[in-house]
Write a protein that holds these residues in place. Structure first.
Motif, PDB file in Angstrom:
ATOM      1  N   ILE A 254       0.843  -1.186   0.000  1.00 45.17           N
ATOM      2  CA  ILE A 254       0.000   0.000   0.000  1.00 45.17           C
ATOM      3  C   ILE A 254       0.881   1.240   0.000  1.00 45.17           C
ATOM      4  O   ILE A 254       1.925   1.281   0.651  1.00 45.17           O
ATOM      5  N   PHE A 255       0.476   2.263  -0.779  1.00 49.04           N
ATOM      6  CA  PHE A 255       1.258   3.483  -0.960  1.00 49.04           C
ATOM      7  C   PHE A 255       0.362   4.678  -0.635  1.00 49.04           C
ATOM      8  O   PHE A 255      -0.627   4.918  -1.326  1.00 49.04           O
ATOM      9  N   MET A 256       0.750   5.433   0.403  1.00 51.30           N
ATOM     10  CA  MET A 256      -0.150   6.432   0.964  1.00 51.30           C
ATOM     11  C   MET A 256       0.347   7.862   0.774  1.00 51.30           C
ATOM     12  O   MET A 256       1.516   8.091   0.469  1.00 51.30           O
ATOM     13  N   HIS A 257      -0.586   8.808   0.940  1.00 55.05           N
ATOM     14  CA  HIS A 257      -0.336  10.260   0.957  1.00 55.05           C
ATOM     15  C   HIS A 257       0.078  10.810  -0.412  1.00 55.05           C
ATOM     16  O   HIS A 257       0.753  11.831  -0.498  1.00 55.05           O
ATOM     17  N   LEU A 258      -0.329  10.147  -1.493  1.00 55.20           N
ATOM     18  CA  LEU A 258       0.092  10.545  -2.834  1.00 55.20           C
ATOM     19  C   LEU A 258      -0.528  11.887  -3.239  1.00 55.20           C
ATOM     20  O   LEU A 258      -1.637  12.230  -2.829  1.00 55.20           O
ATOM     21  N   SER A 259       0.214  12.613  -4.085  1.00 52.29           N
ATOM     22  CA  SER A 259      -0.345  13.852  -4.644  1.00 52.29           C
ATOM     23  C   SER A 259      -1.072  13.559  -5.949  1.00 52.29           C
ATOM     24  O   SER A 259      -2.028  14.253  -6.309  1.00 52.29           O
ATOM     25  N   ARG A 260      -0.630  12.532  -6.657  1.00 50.83           N
ATOM     26  CA  ARG A 260      -1.272  12.149  -7.920  1.00 50.83           C
ATOM     27  C   ARG A 260      -1.265  10.638  -8.050  1.00 50.83           C
ATOM     28  O   ARG A 260      -0.350   9.969  -7.575  1.00 50.83           O
TER      29      ARG A 260
END
Length: 311
Positions: A254-260
């Motif tokens: 899981i990859f969090m806090h993305l801007s795009r």
């Protein structure tokens, strides 16, 4: 350390300690007059015994245990069963008559010996594995007004829970995992935290934080299928804009806090594929990437997966 308890012909208990990488040599410890006598003996397991190997040989909290099982005949169609305590873990075929199950360990568990029960091909093995303690740092986080006390929405919790519970039979990854971002690591796995002065009892940092610059690329560390895409506008208050990749067989990232976000649910991605960019959405104090690796629903340390191959 991996041991197995068996009963001797005299009715007394022997504790056999498996010598790593030597299948036929065991170390017997026998109580003699209240003292332990230890000596090597050549003791081969019965020809029809279930062959089980567990890696790593000296695990610590946060590690992923790999249980390899060899059976004489897989024609029954039933995969071996692996249990410890009251939890069961799926075993997947990785070669003819060979299976592998993953058992996650976490900082919230107690160190010590646990029994792993393996049954298959009409046979049963009980192995005792010593999981060693590991000290995790303590961090104090002050969230600014507006982000302090932010709680996840029901929709967010439901989607993330469903994602982490995936146990797709197919294995998508191959070899070691790569870095999802080029930034330096700022927070390691397992850190315990105080939030605005209050200790979070059930919290540990479930992943690794990379101090990537805002807008820097986030790439897939291994092959898999995009099974979760969530945005702040959909109610992902804590995770922020998030991408989840199903690597198969109970392993998810899981990859969090993305801007795009550059992918959509259902996309199949290869290692190095651009999936989004670093941001500070959700419960975040500044631009960074949070990468969490989950095995059978539990957060494990991603670092070993980057430096060794989990087959």
């Amino acid at each position: 350390m991996i041991t197995e308890n068996r009963a001797s012909n005299s009715g007394k208990n022997l504790l056999y300690s498996v010598v790593p990488n030597v299948k036929s040599k065991l170390l017997a410890k026998i109580v003699v007059g209240g003292m332990f006598a230890a000596f090597p003996i050549a003791l081969a397991l019965p020809a029809d015994a279930l062959q089980v190997k567990i890696n790593p040989s000296n695990p610590k909290l946060g590690d992923t245990l790999s249980v390899f099982i060899n059976v004489d005949n897989s024609g029954s169609g039933a995969n071996p069963k692996v249990t410890t305590g009251n939890k069961s873990y799926p075993a997947f075929e990785i070669a003819p008559n060979q299976y592998r199950a993953f058992i996650p360990t976490t900082p919230l568990e107690k160190p010590g010996t646990r029994t792993i029960r393996v049954s298959g091909d009409g046979k049963v093995r009980n192995l005792a594995v010593l999981v060693q303690n590991r000290k995790f740092p303590v961090q104090r986080i002050t969230l600014p007004p507006g982000k302090a006390g932010v709680k996840a929405t029901e929709y967010e919790l439901k989607r993330v829970a469903e994602f982490k519970a995936l146990q797709t039979p197919k294995k998508y990854w191959n070899g070691m995992f790569g870095k999802p971002n080029a930034g330096r690591i700022t927070t390691i796995y397992g850190v315990r935290r105080y939030y605005n002065g209050k200790f979070a009892n059930d919290y540990y940092h479930r992943g690794i934080d990379y101090a990537g610059a805002a807008g820097s690329p986030v790439v897939a560390p291994a092959a898999g299928r995009v099974a979760l895409v969530g945005t702040v506008s959909q109610g992902f208050r804590v995770h922020g804009n998030v991408v989840g990749i199903d690597h198969g067989q109970g392993v998810t990232s899981i990859f969090m806090h993305l801007s795009r976000i550059n992918v959509k649910e259902g996309d199949f991605v290869q290692p190095g594929k651009l999936i989004g960019t670093v941001g500070s959405t959700g419960a975040s104090t500044g631009p960074h990437l949070h990468w969490g690796l989950y095995v059978n629903g539990q957060s494990v340390d991603p670092v070993p997966w980057r430096y060794q191959e989990f087959k």
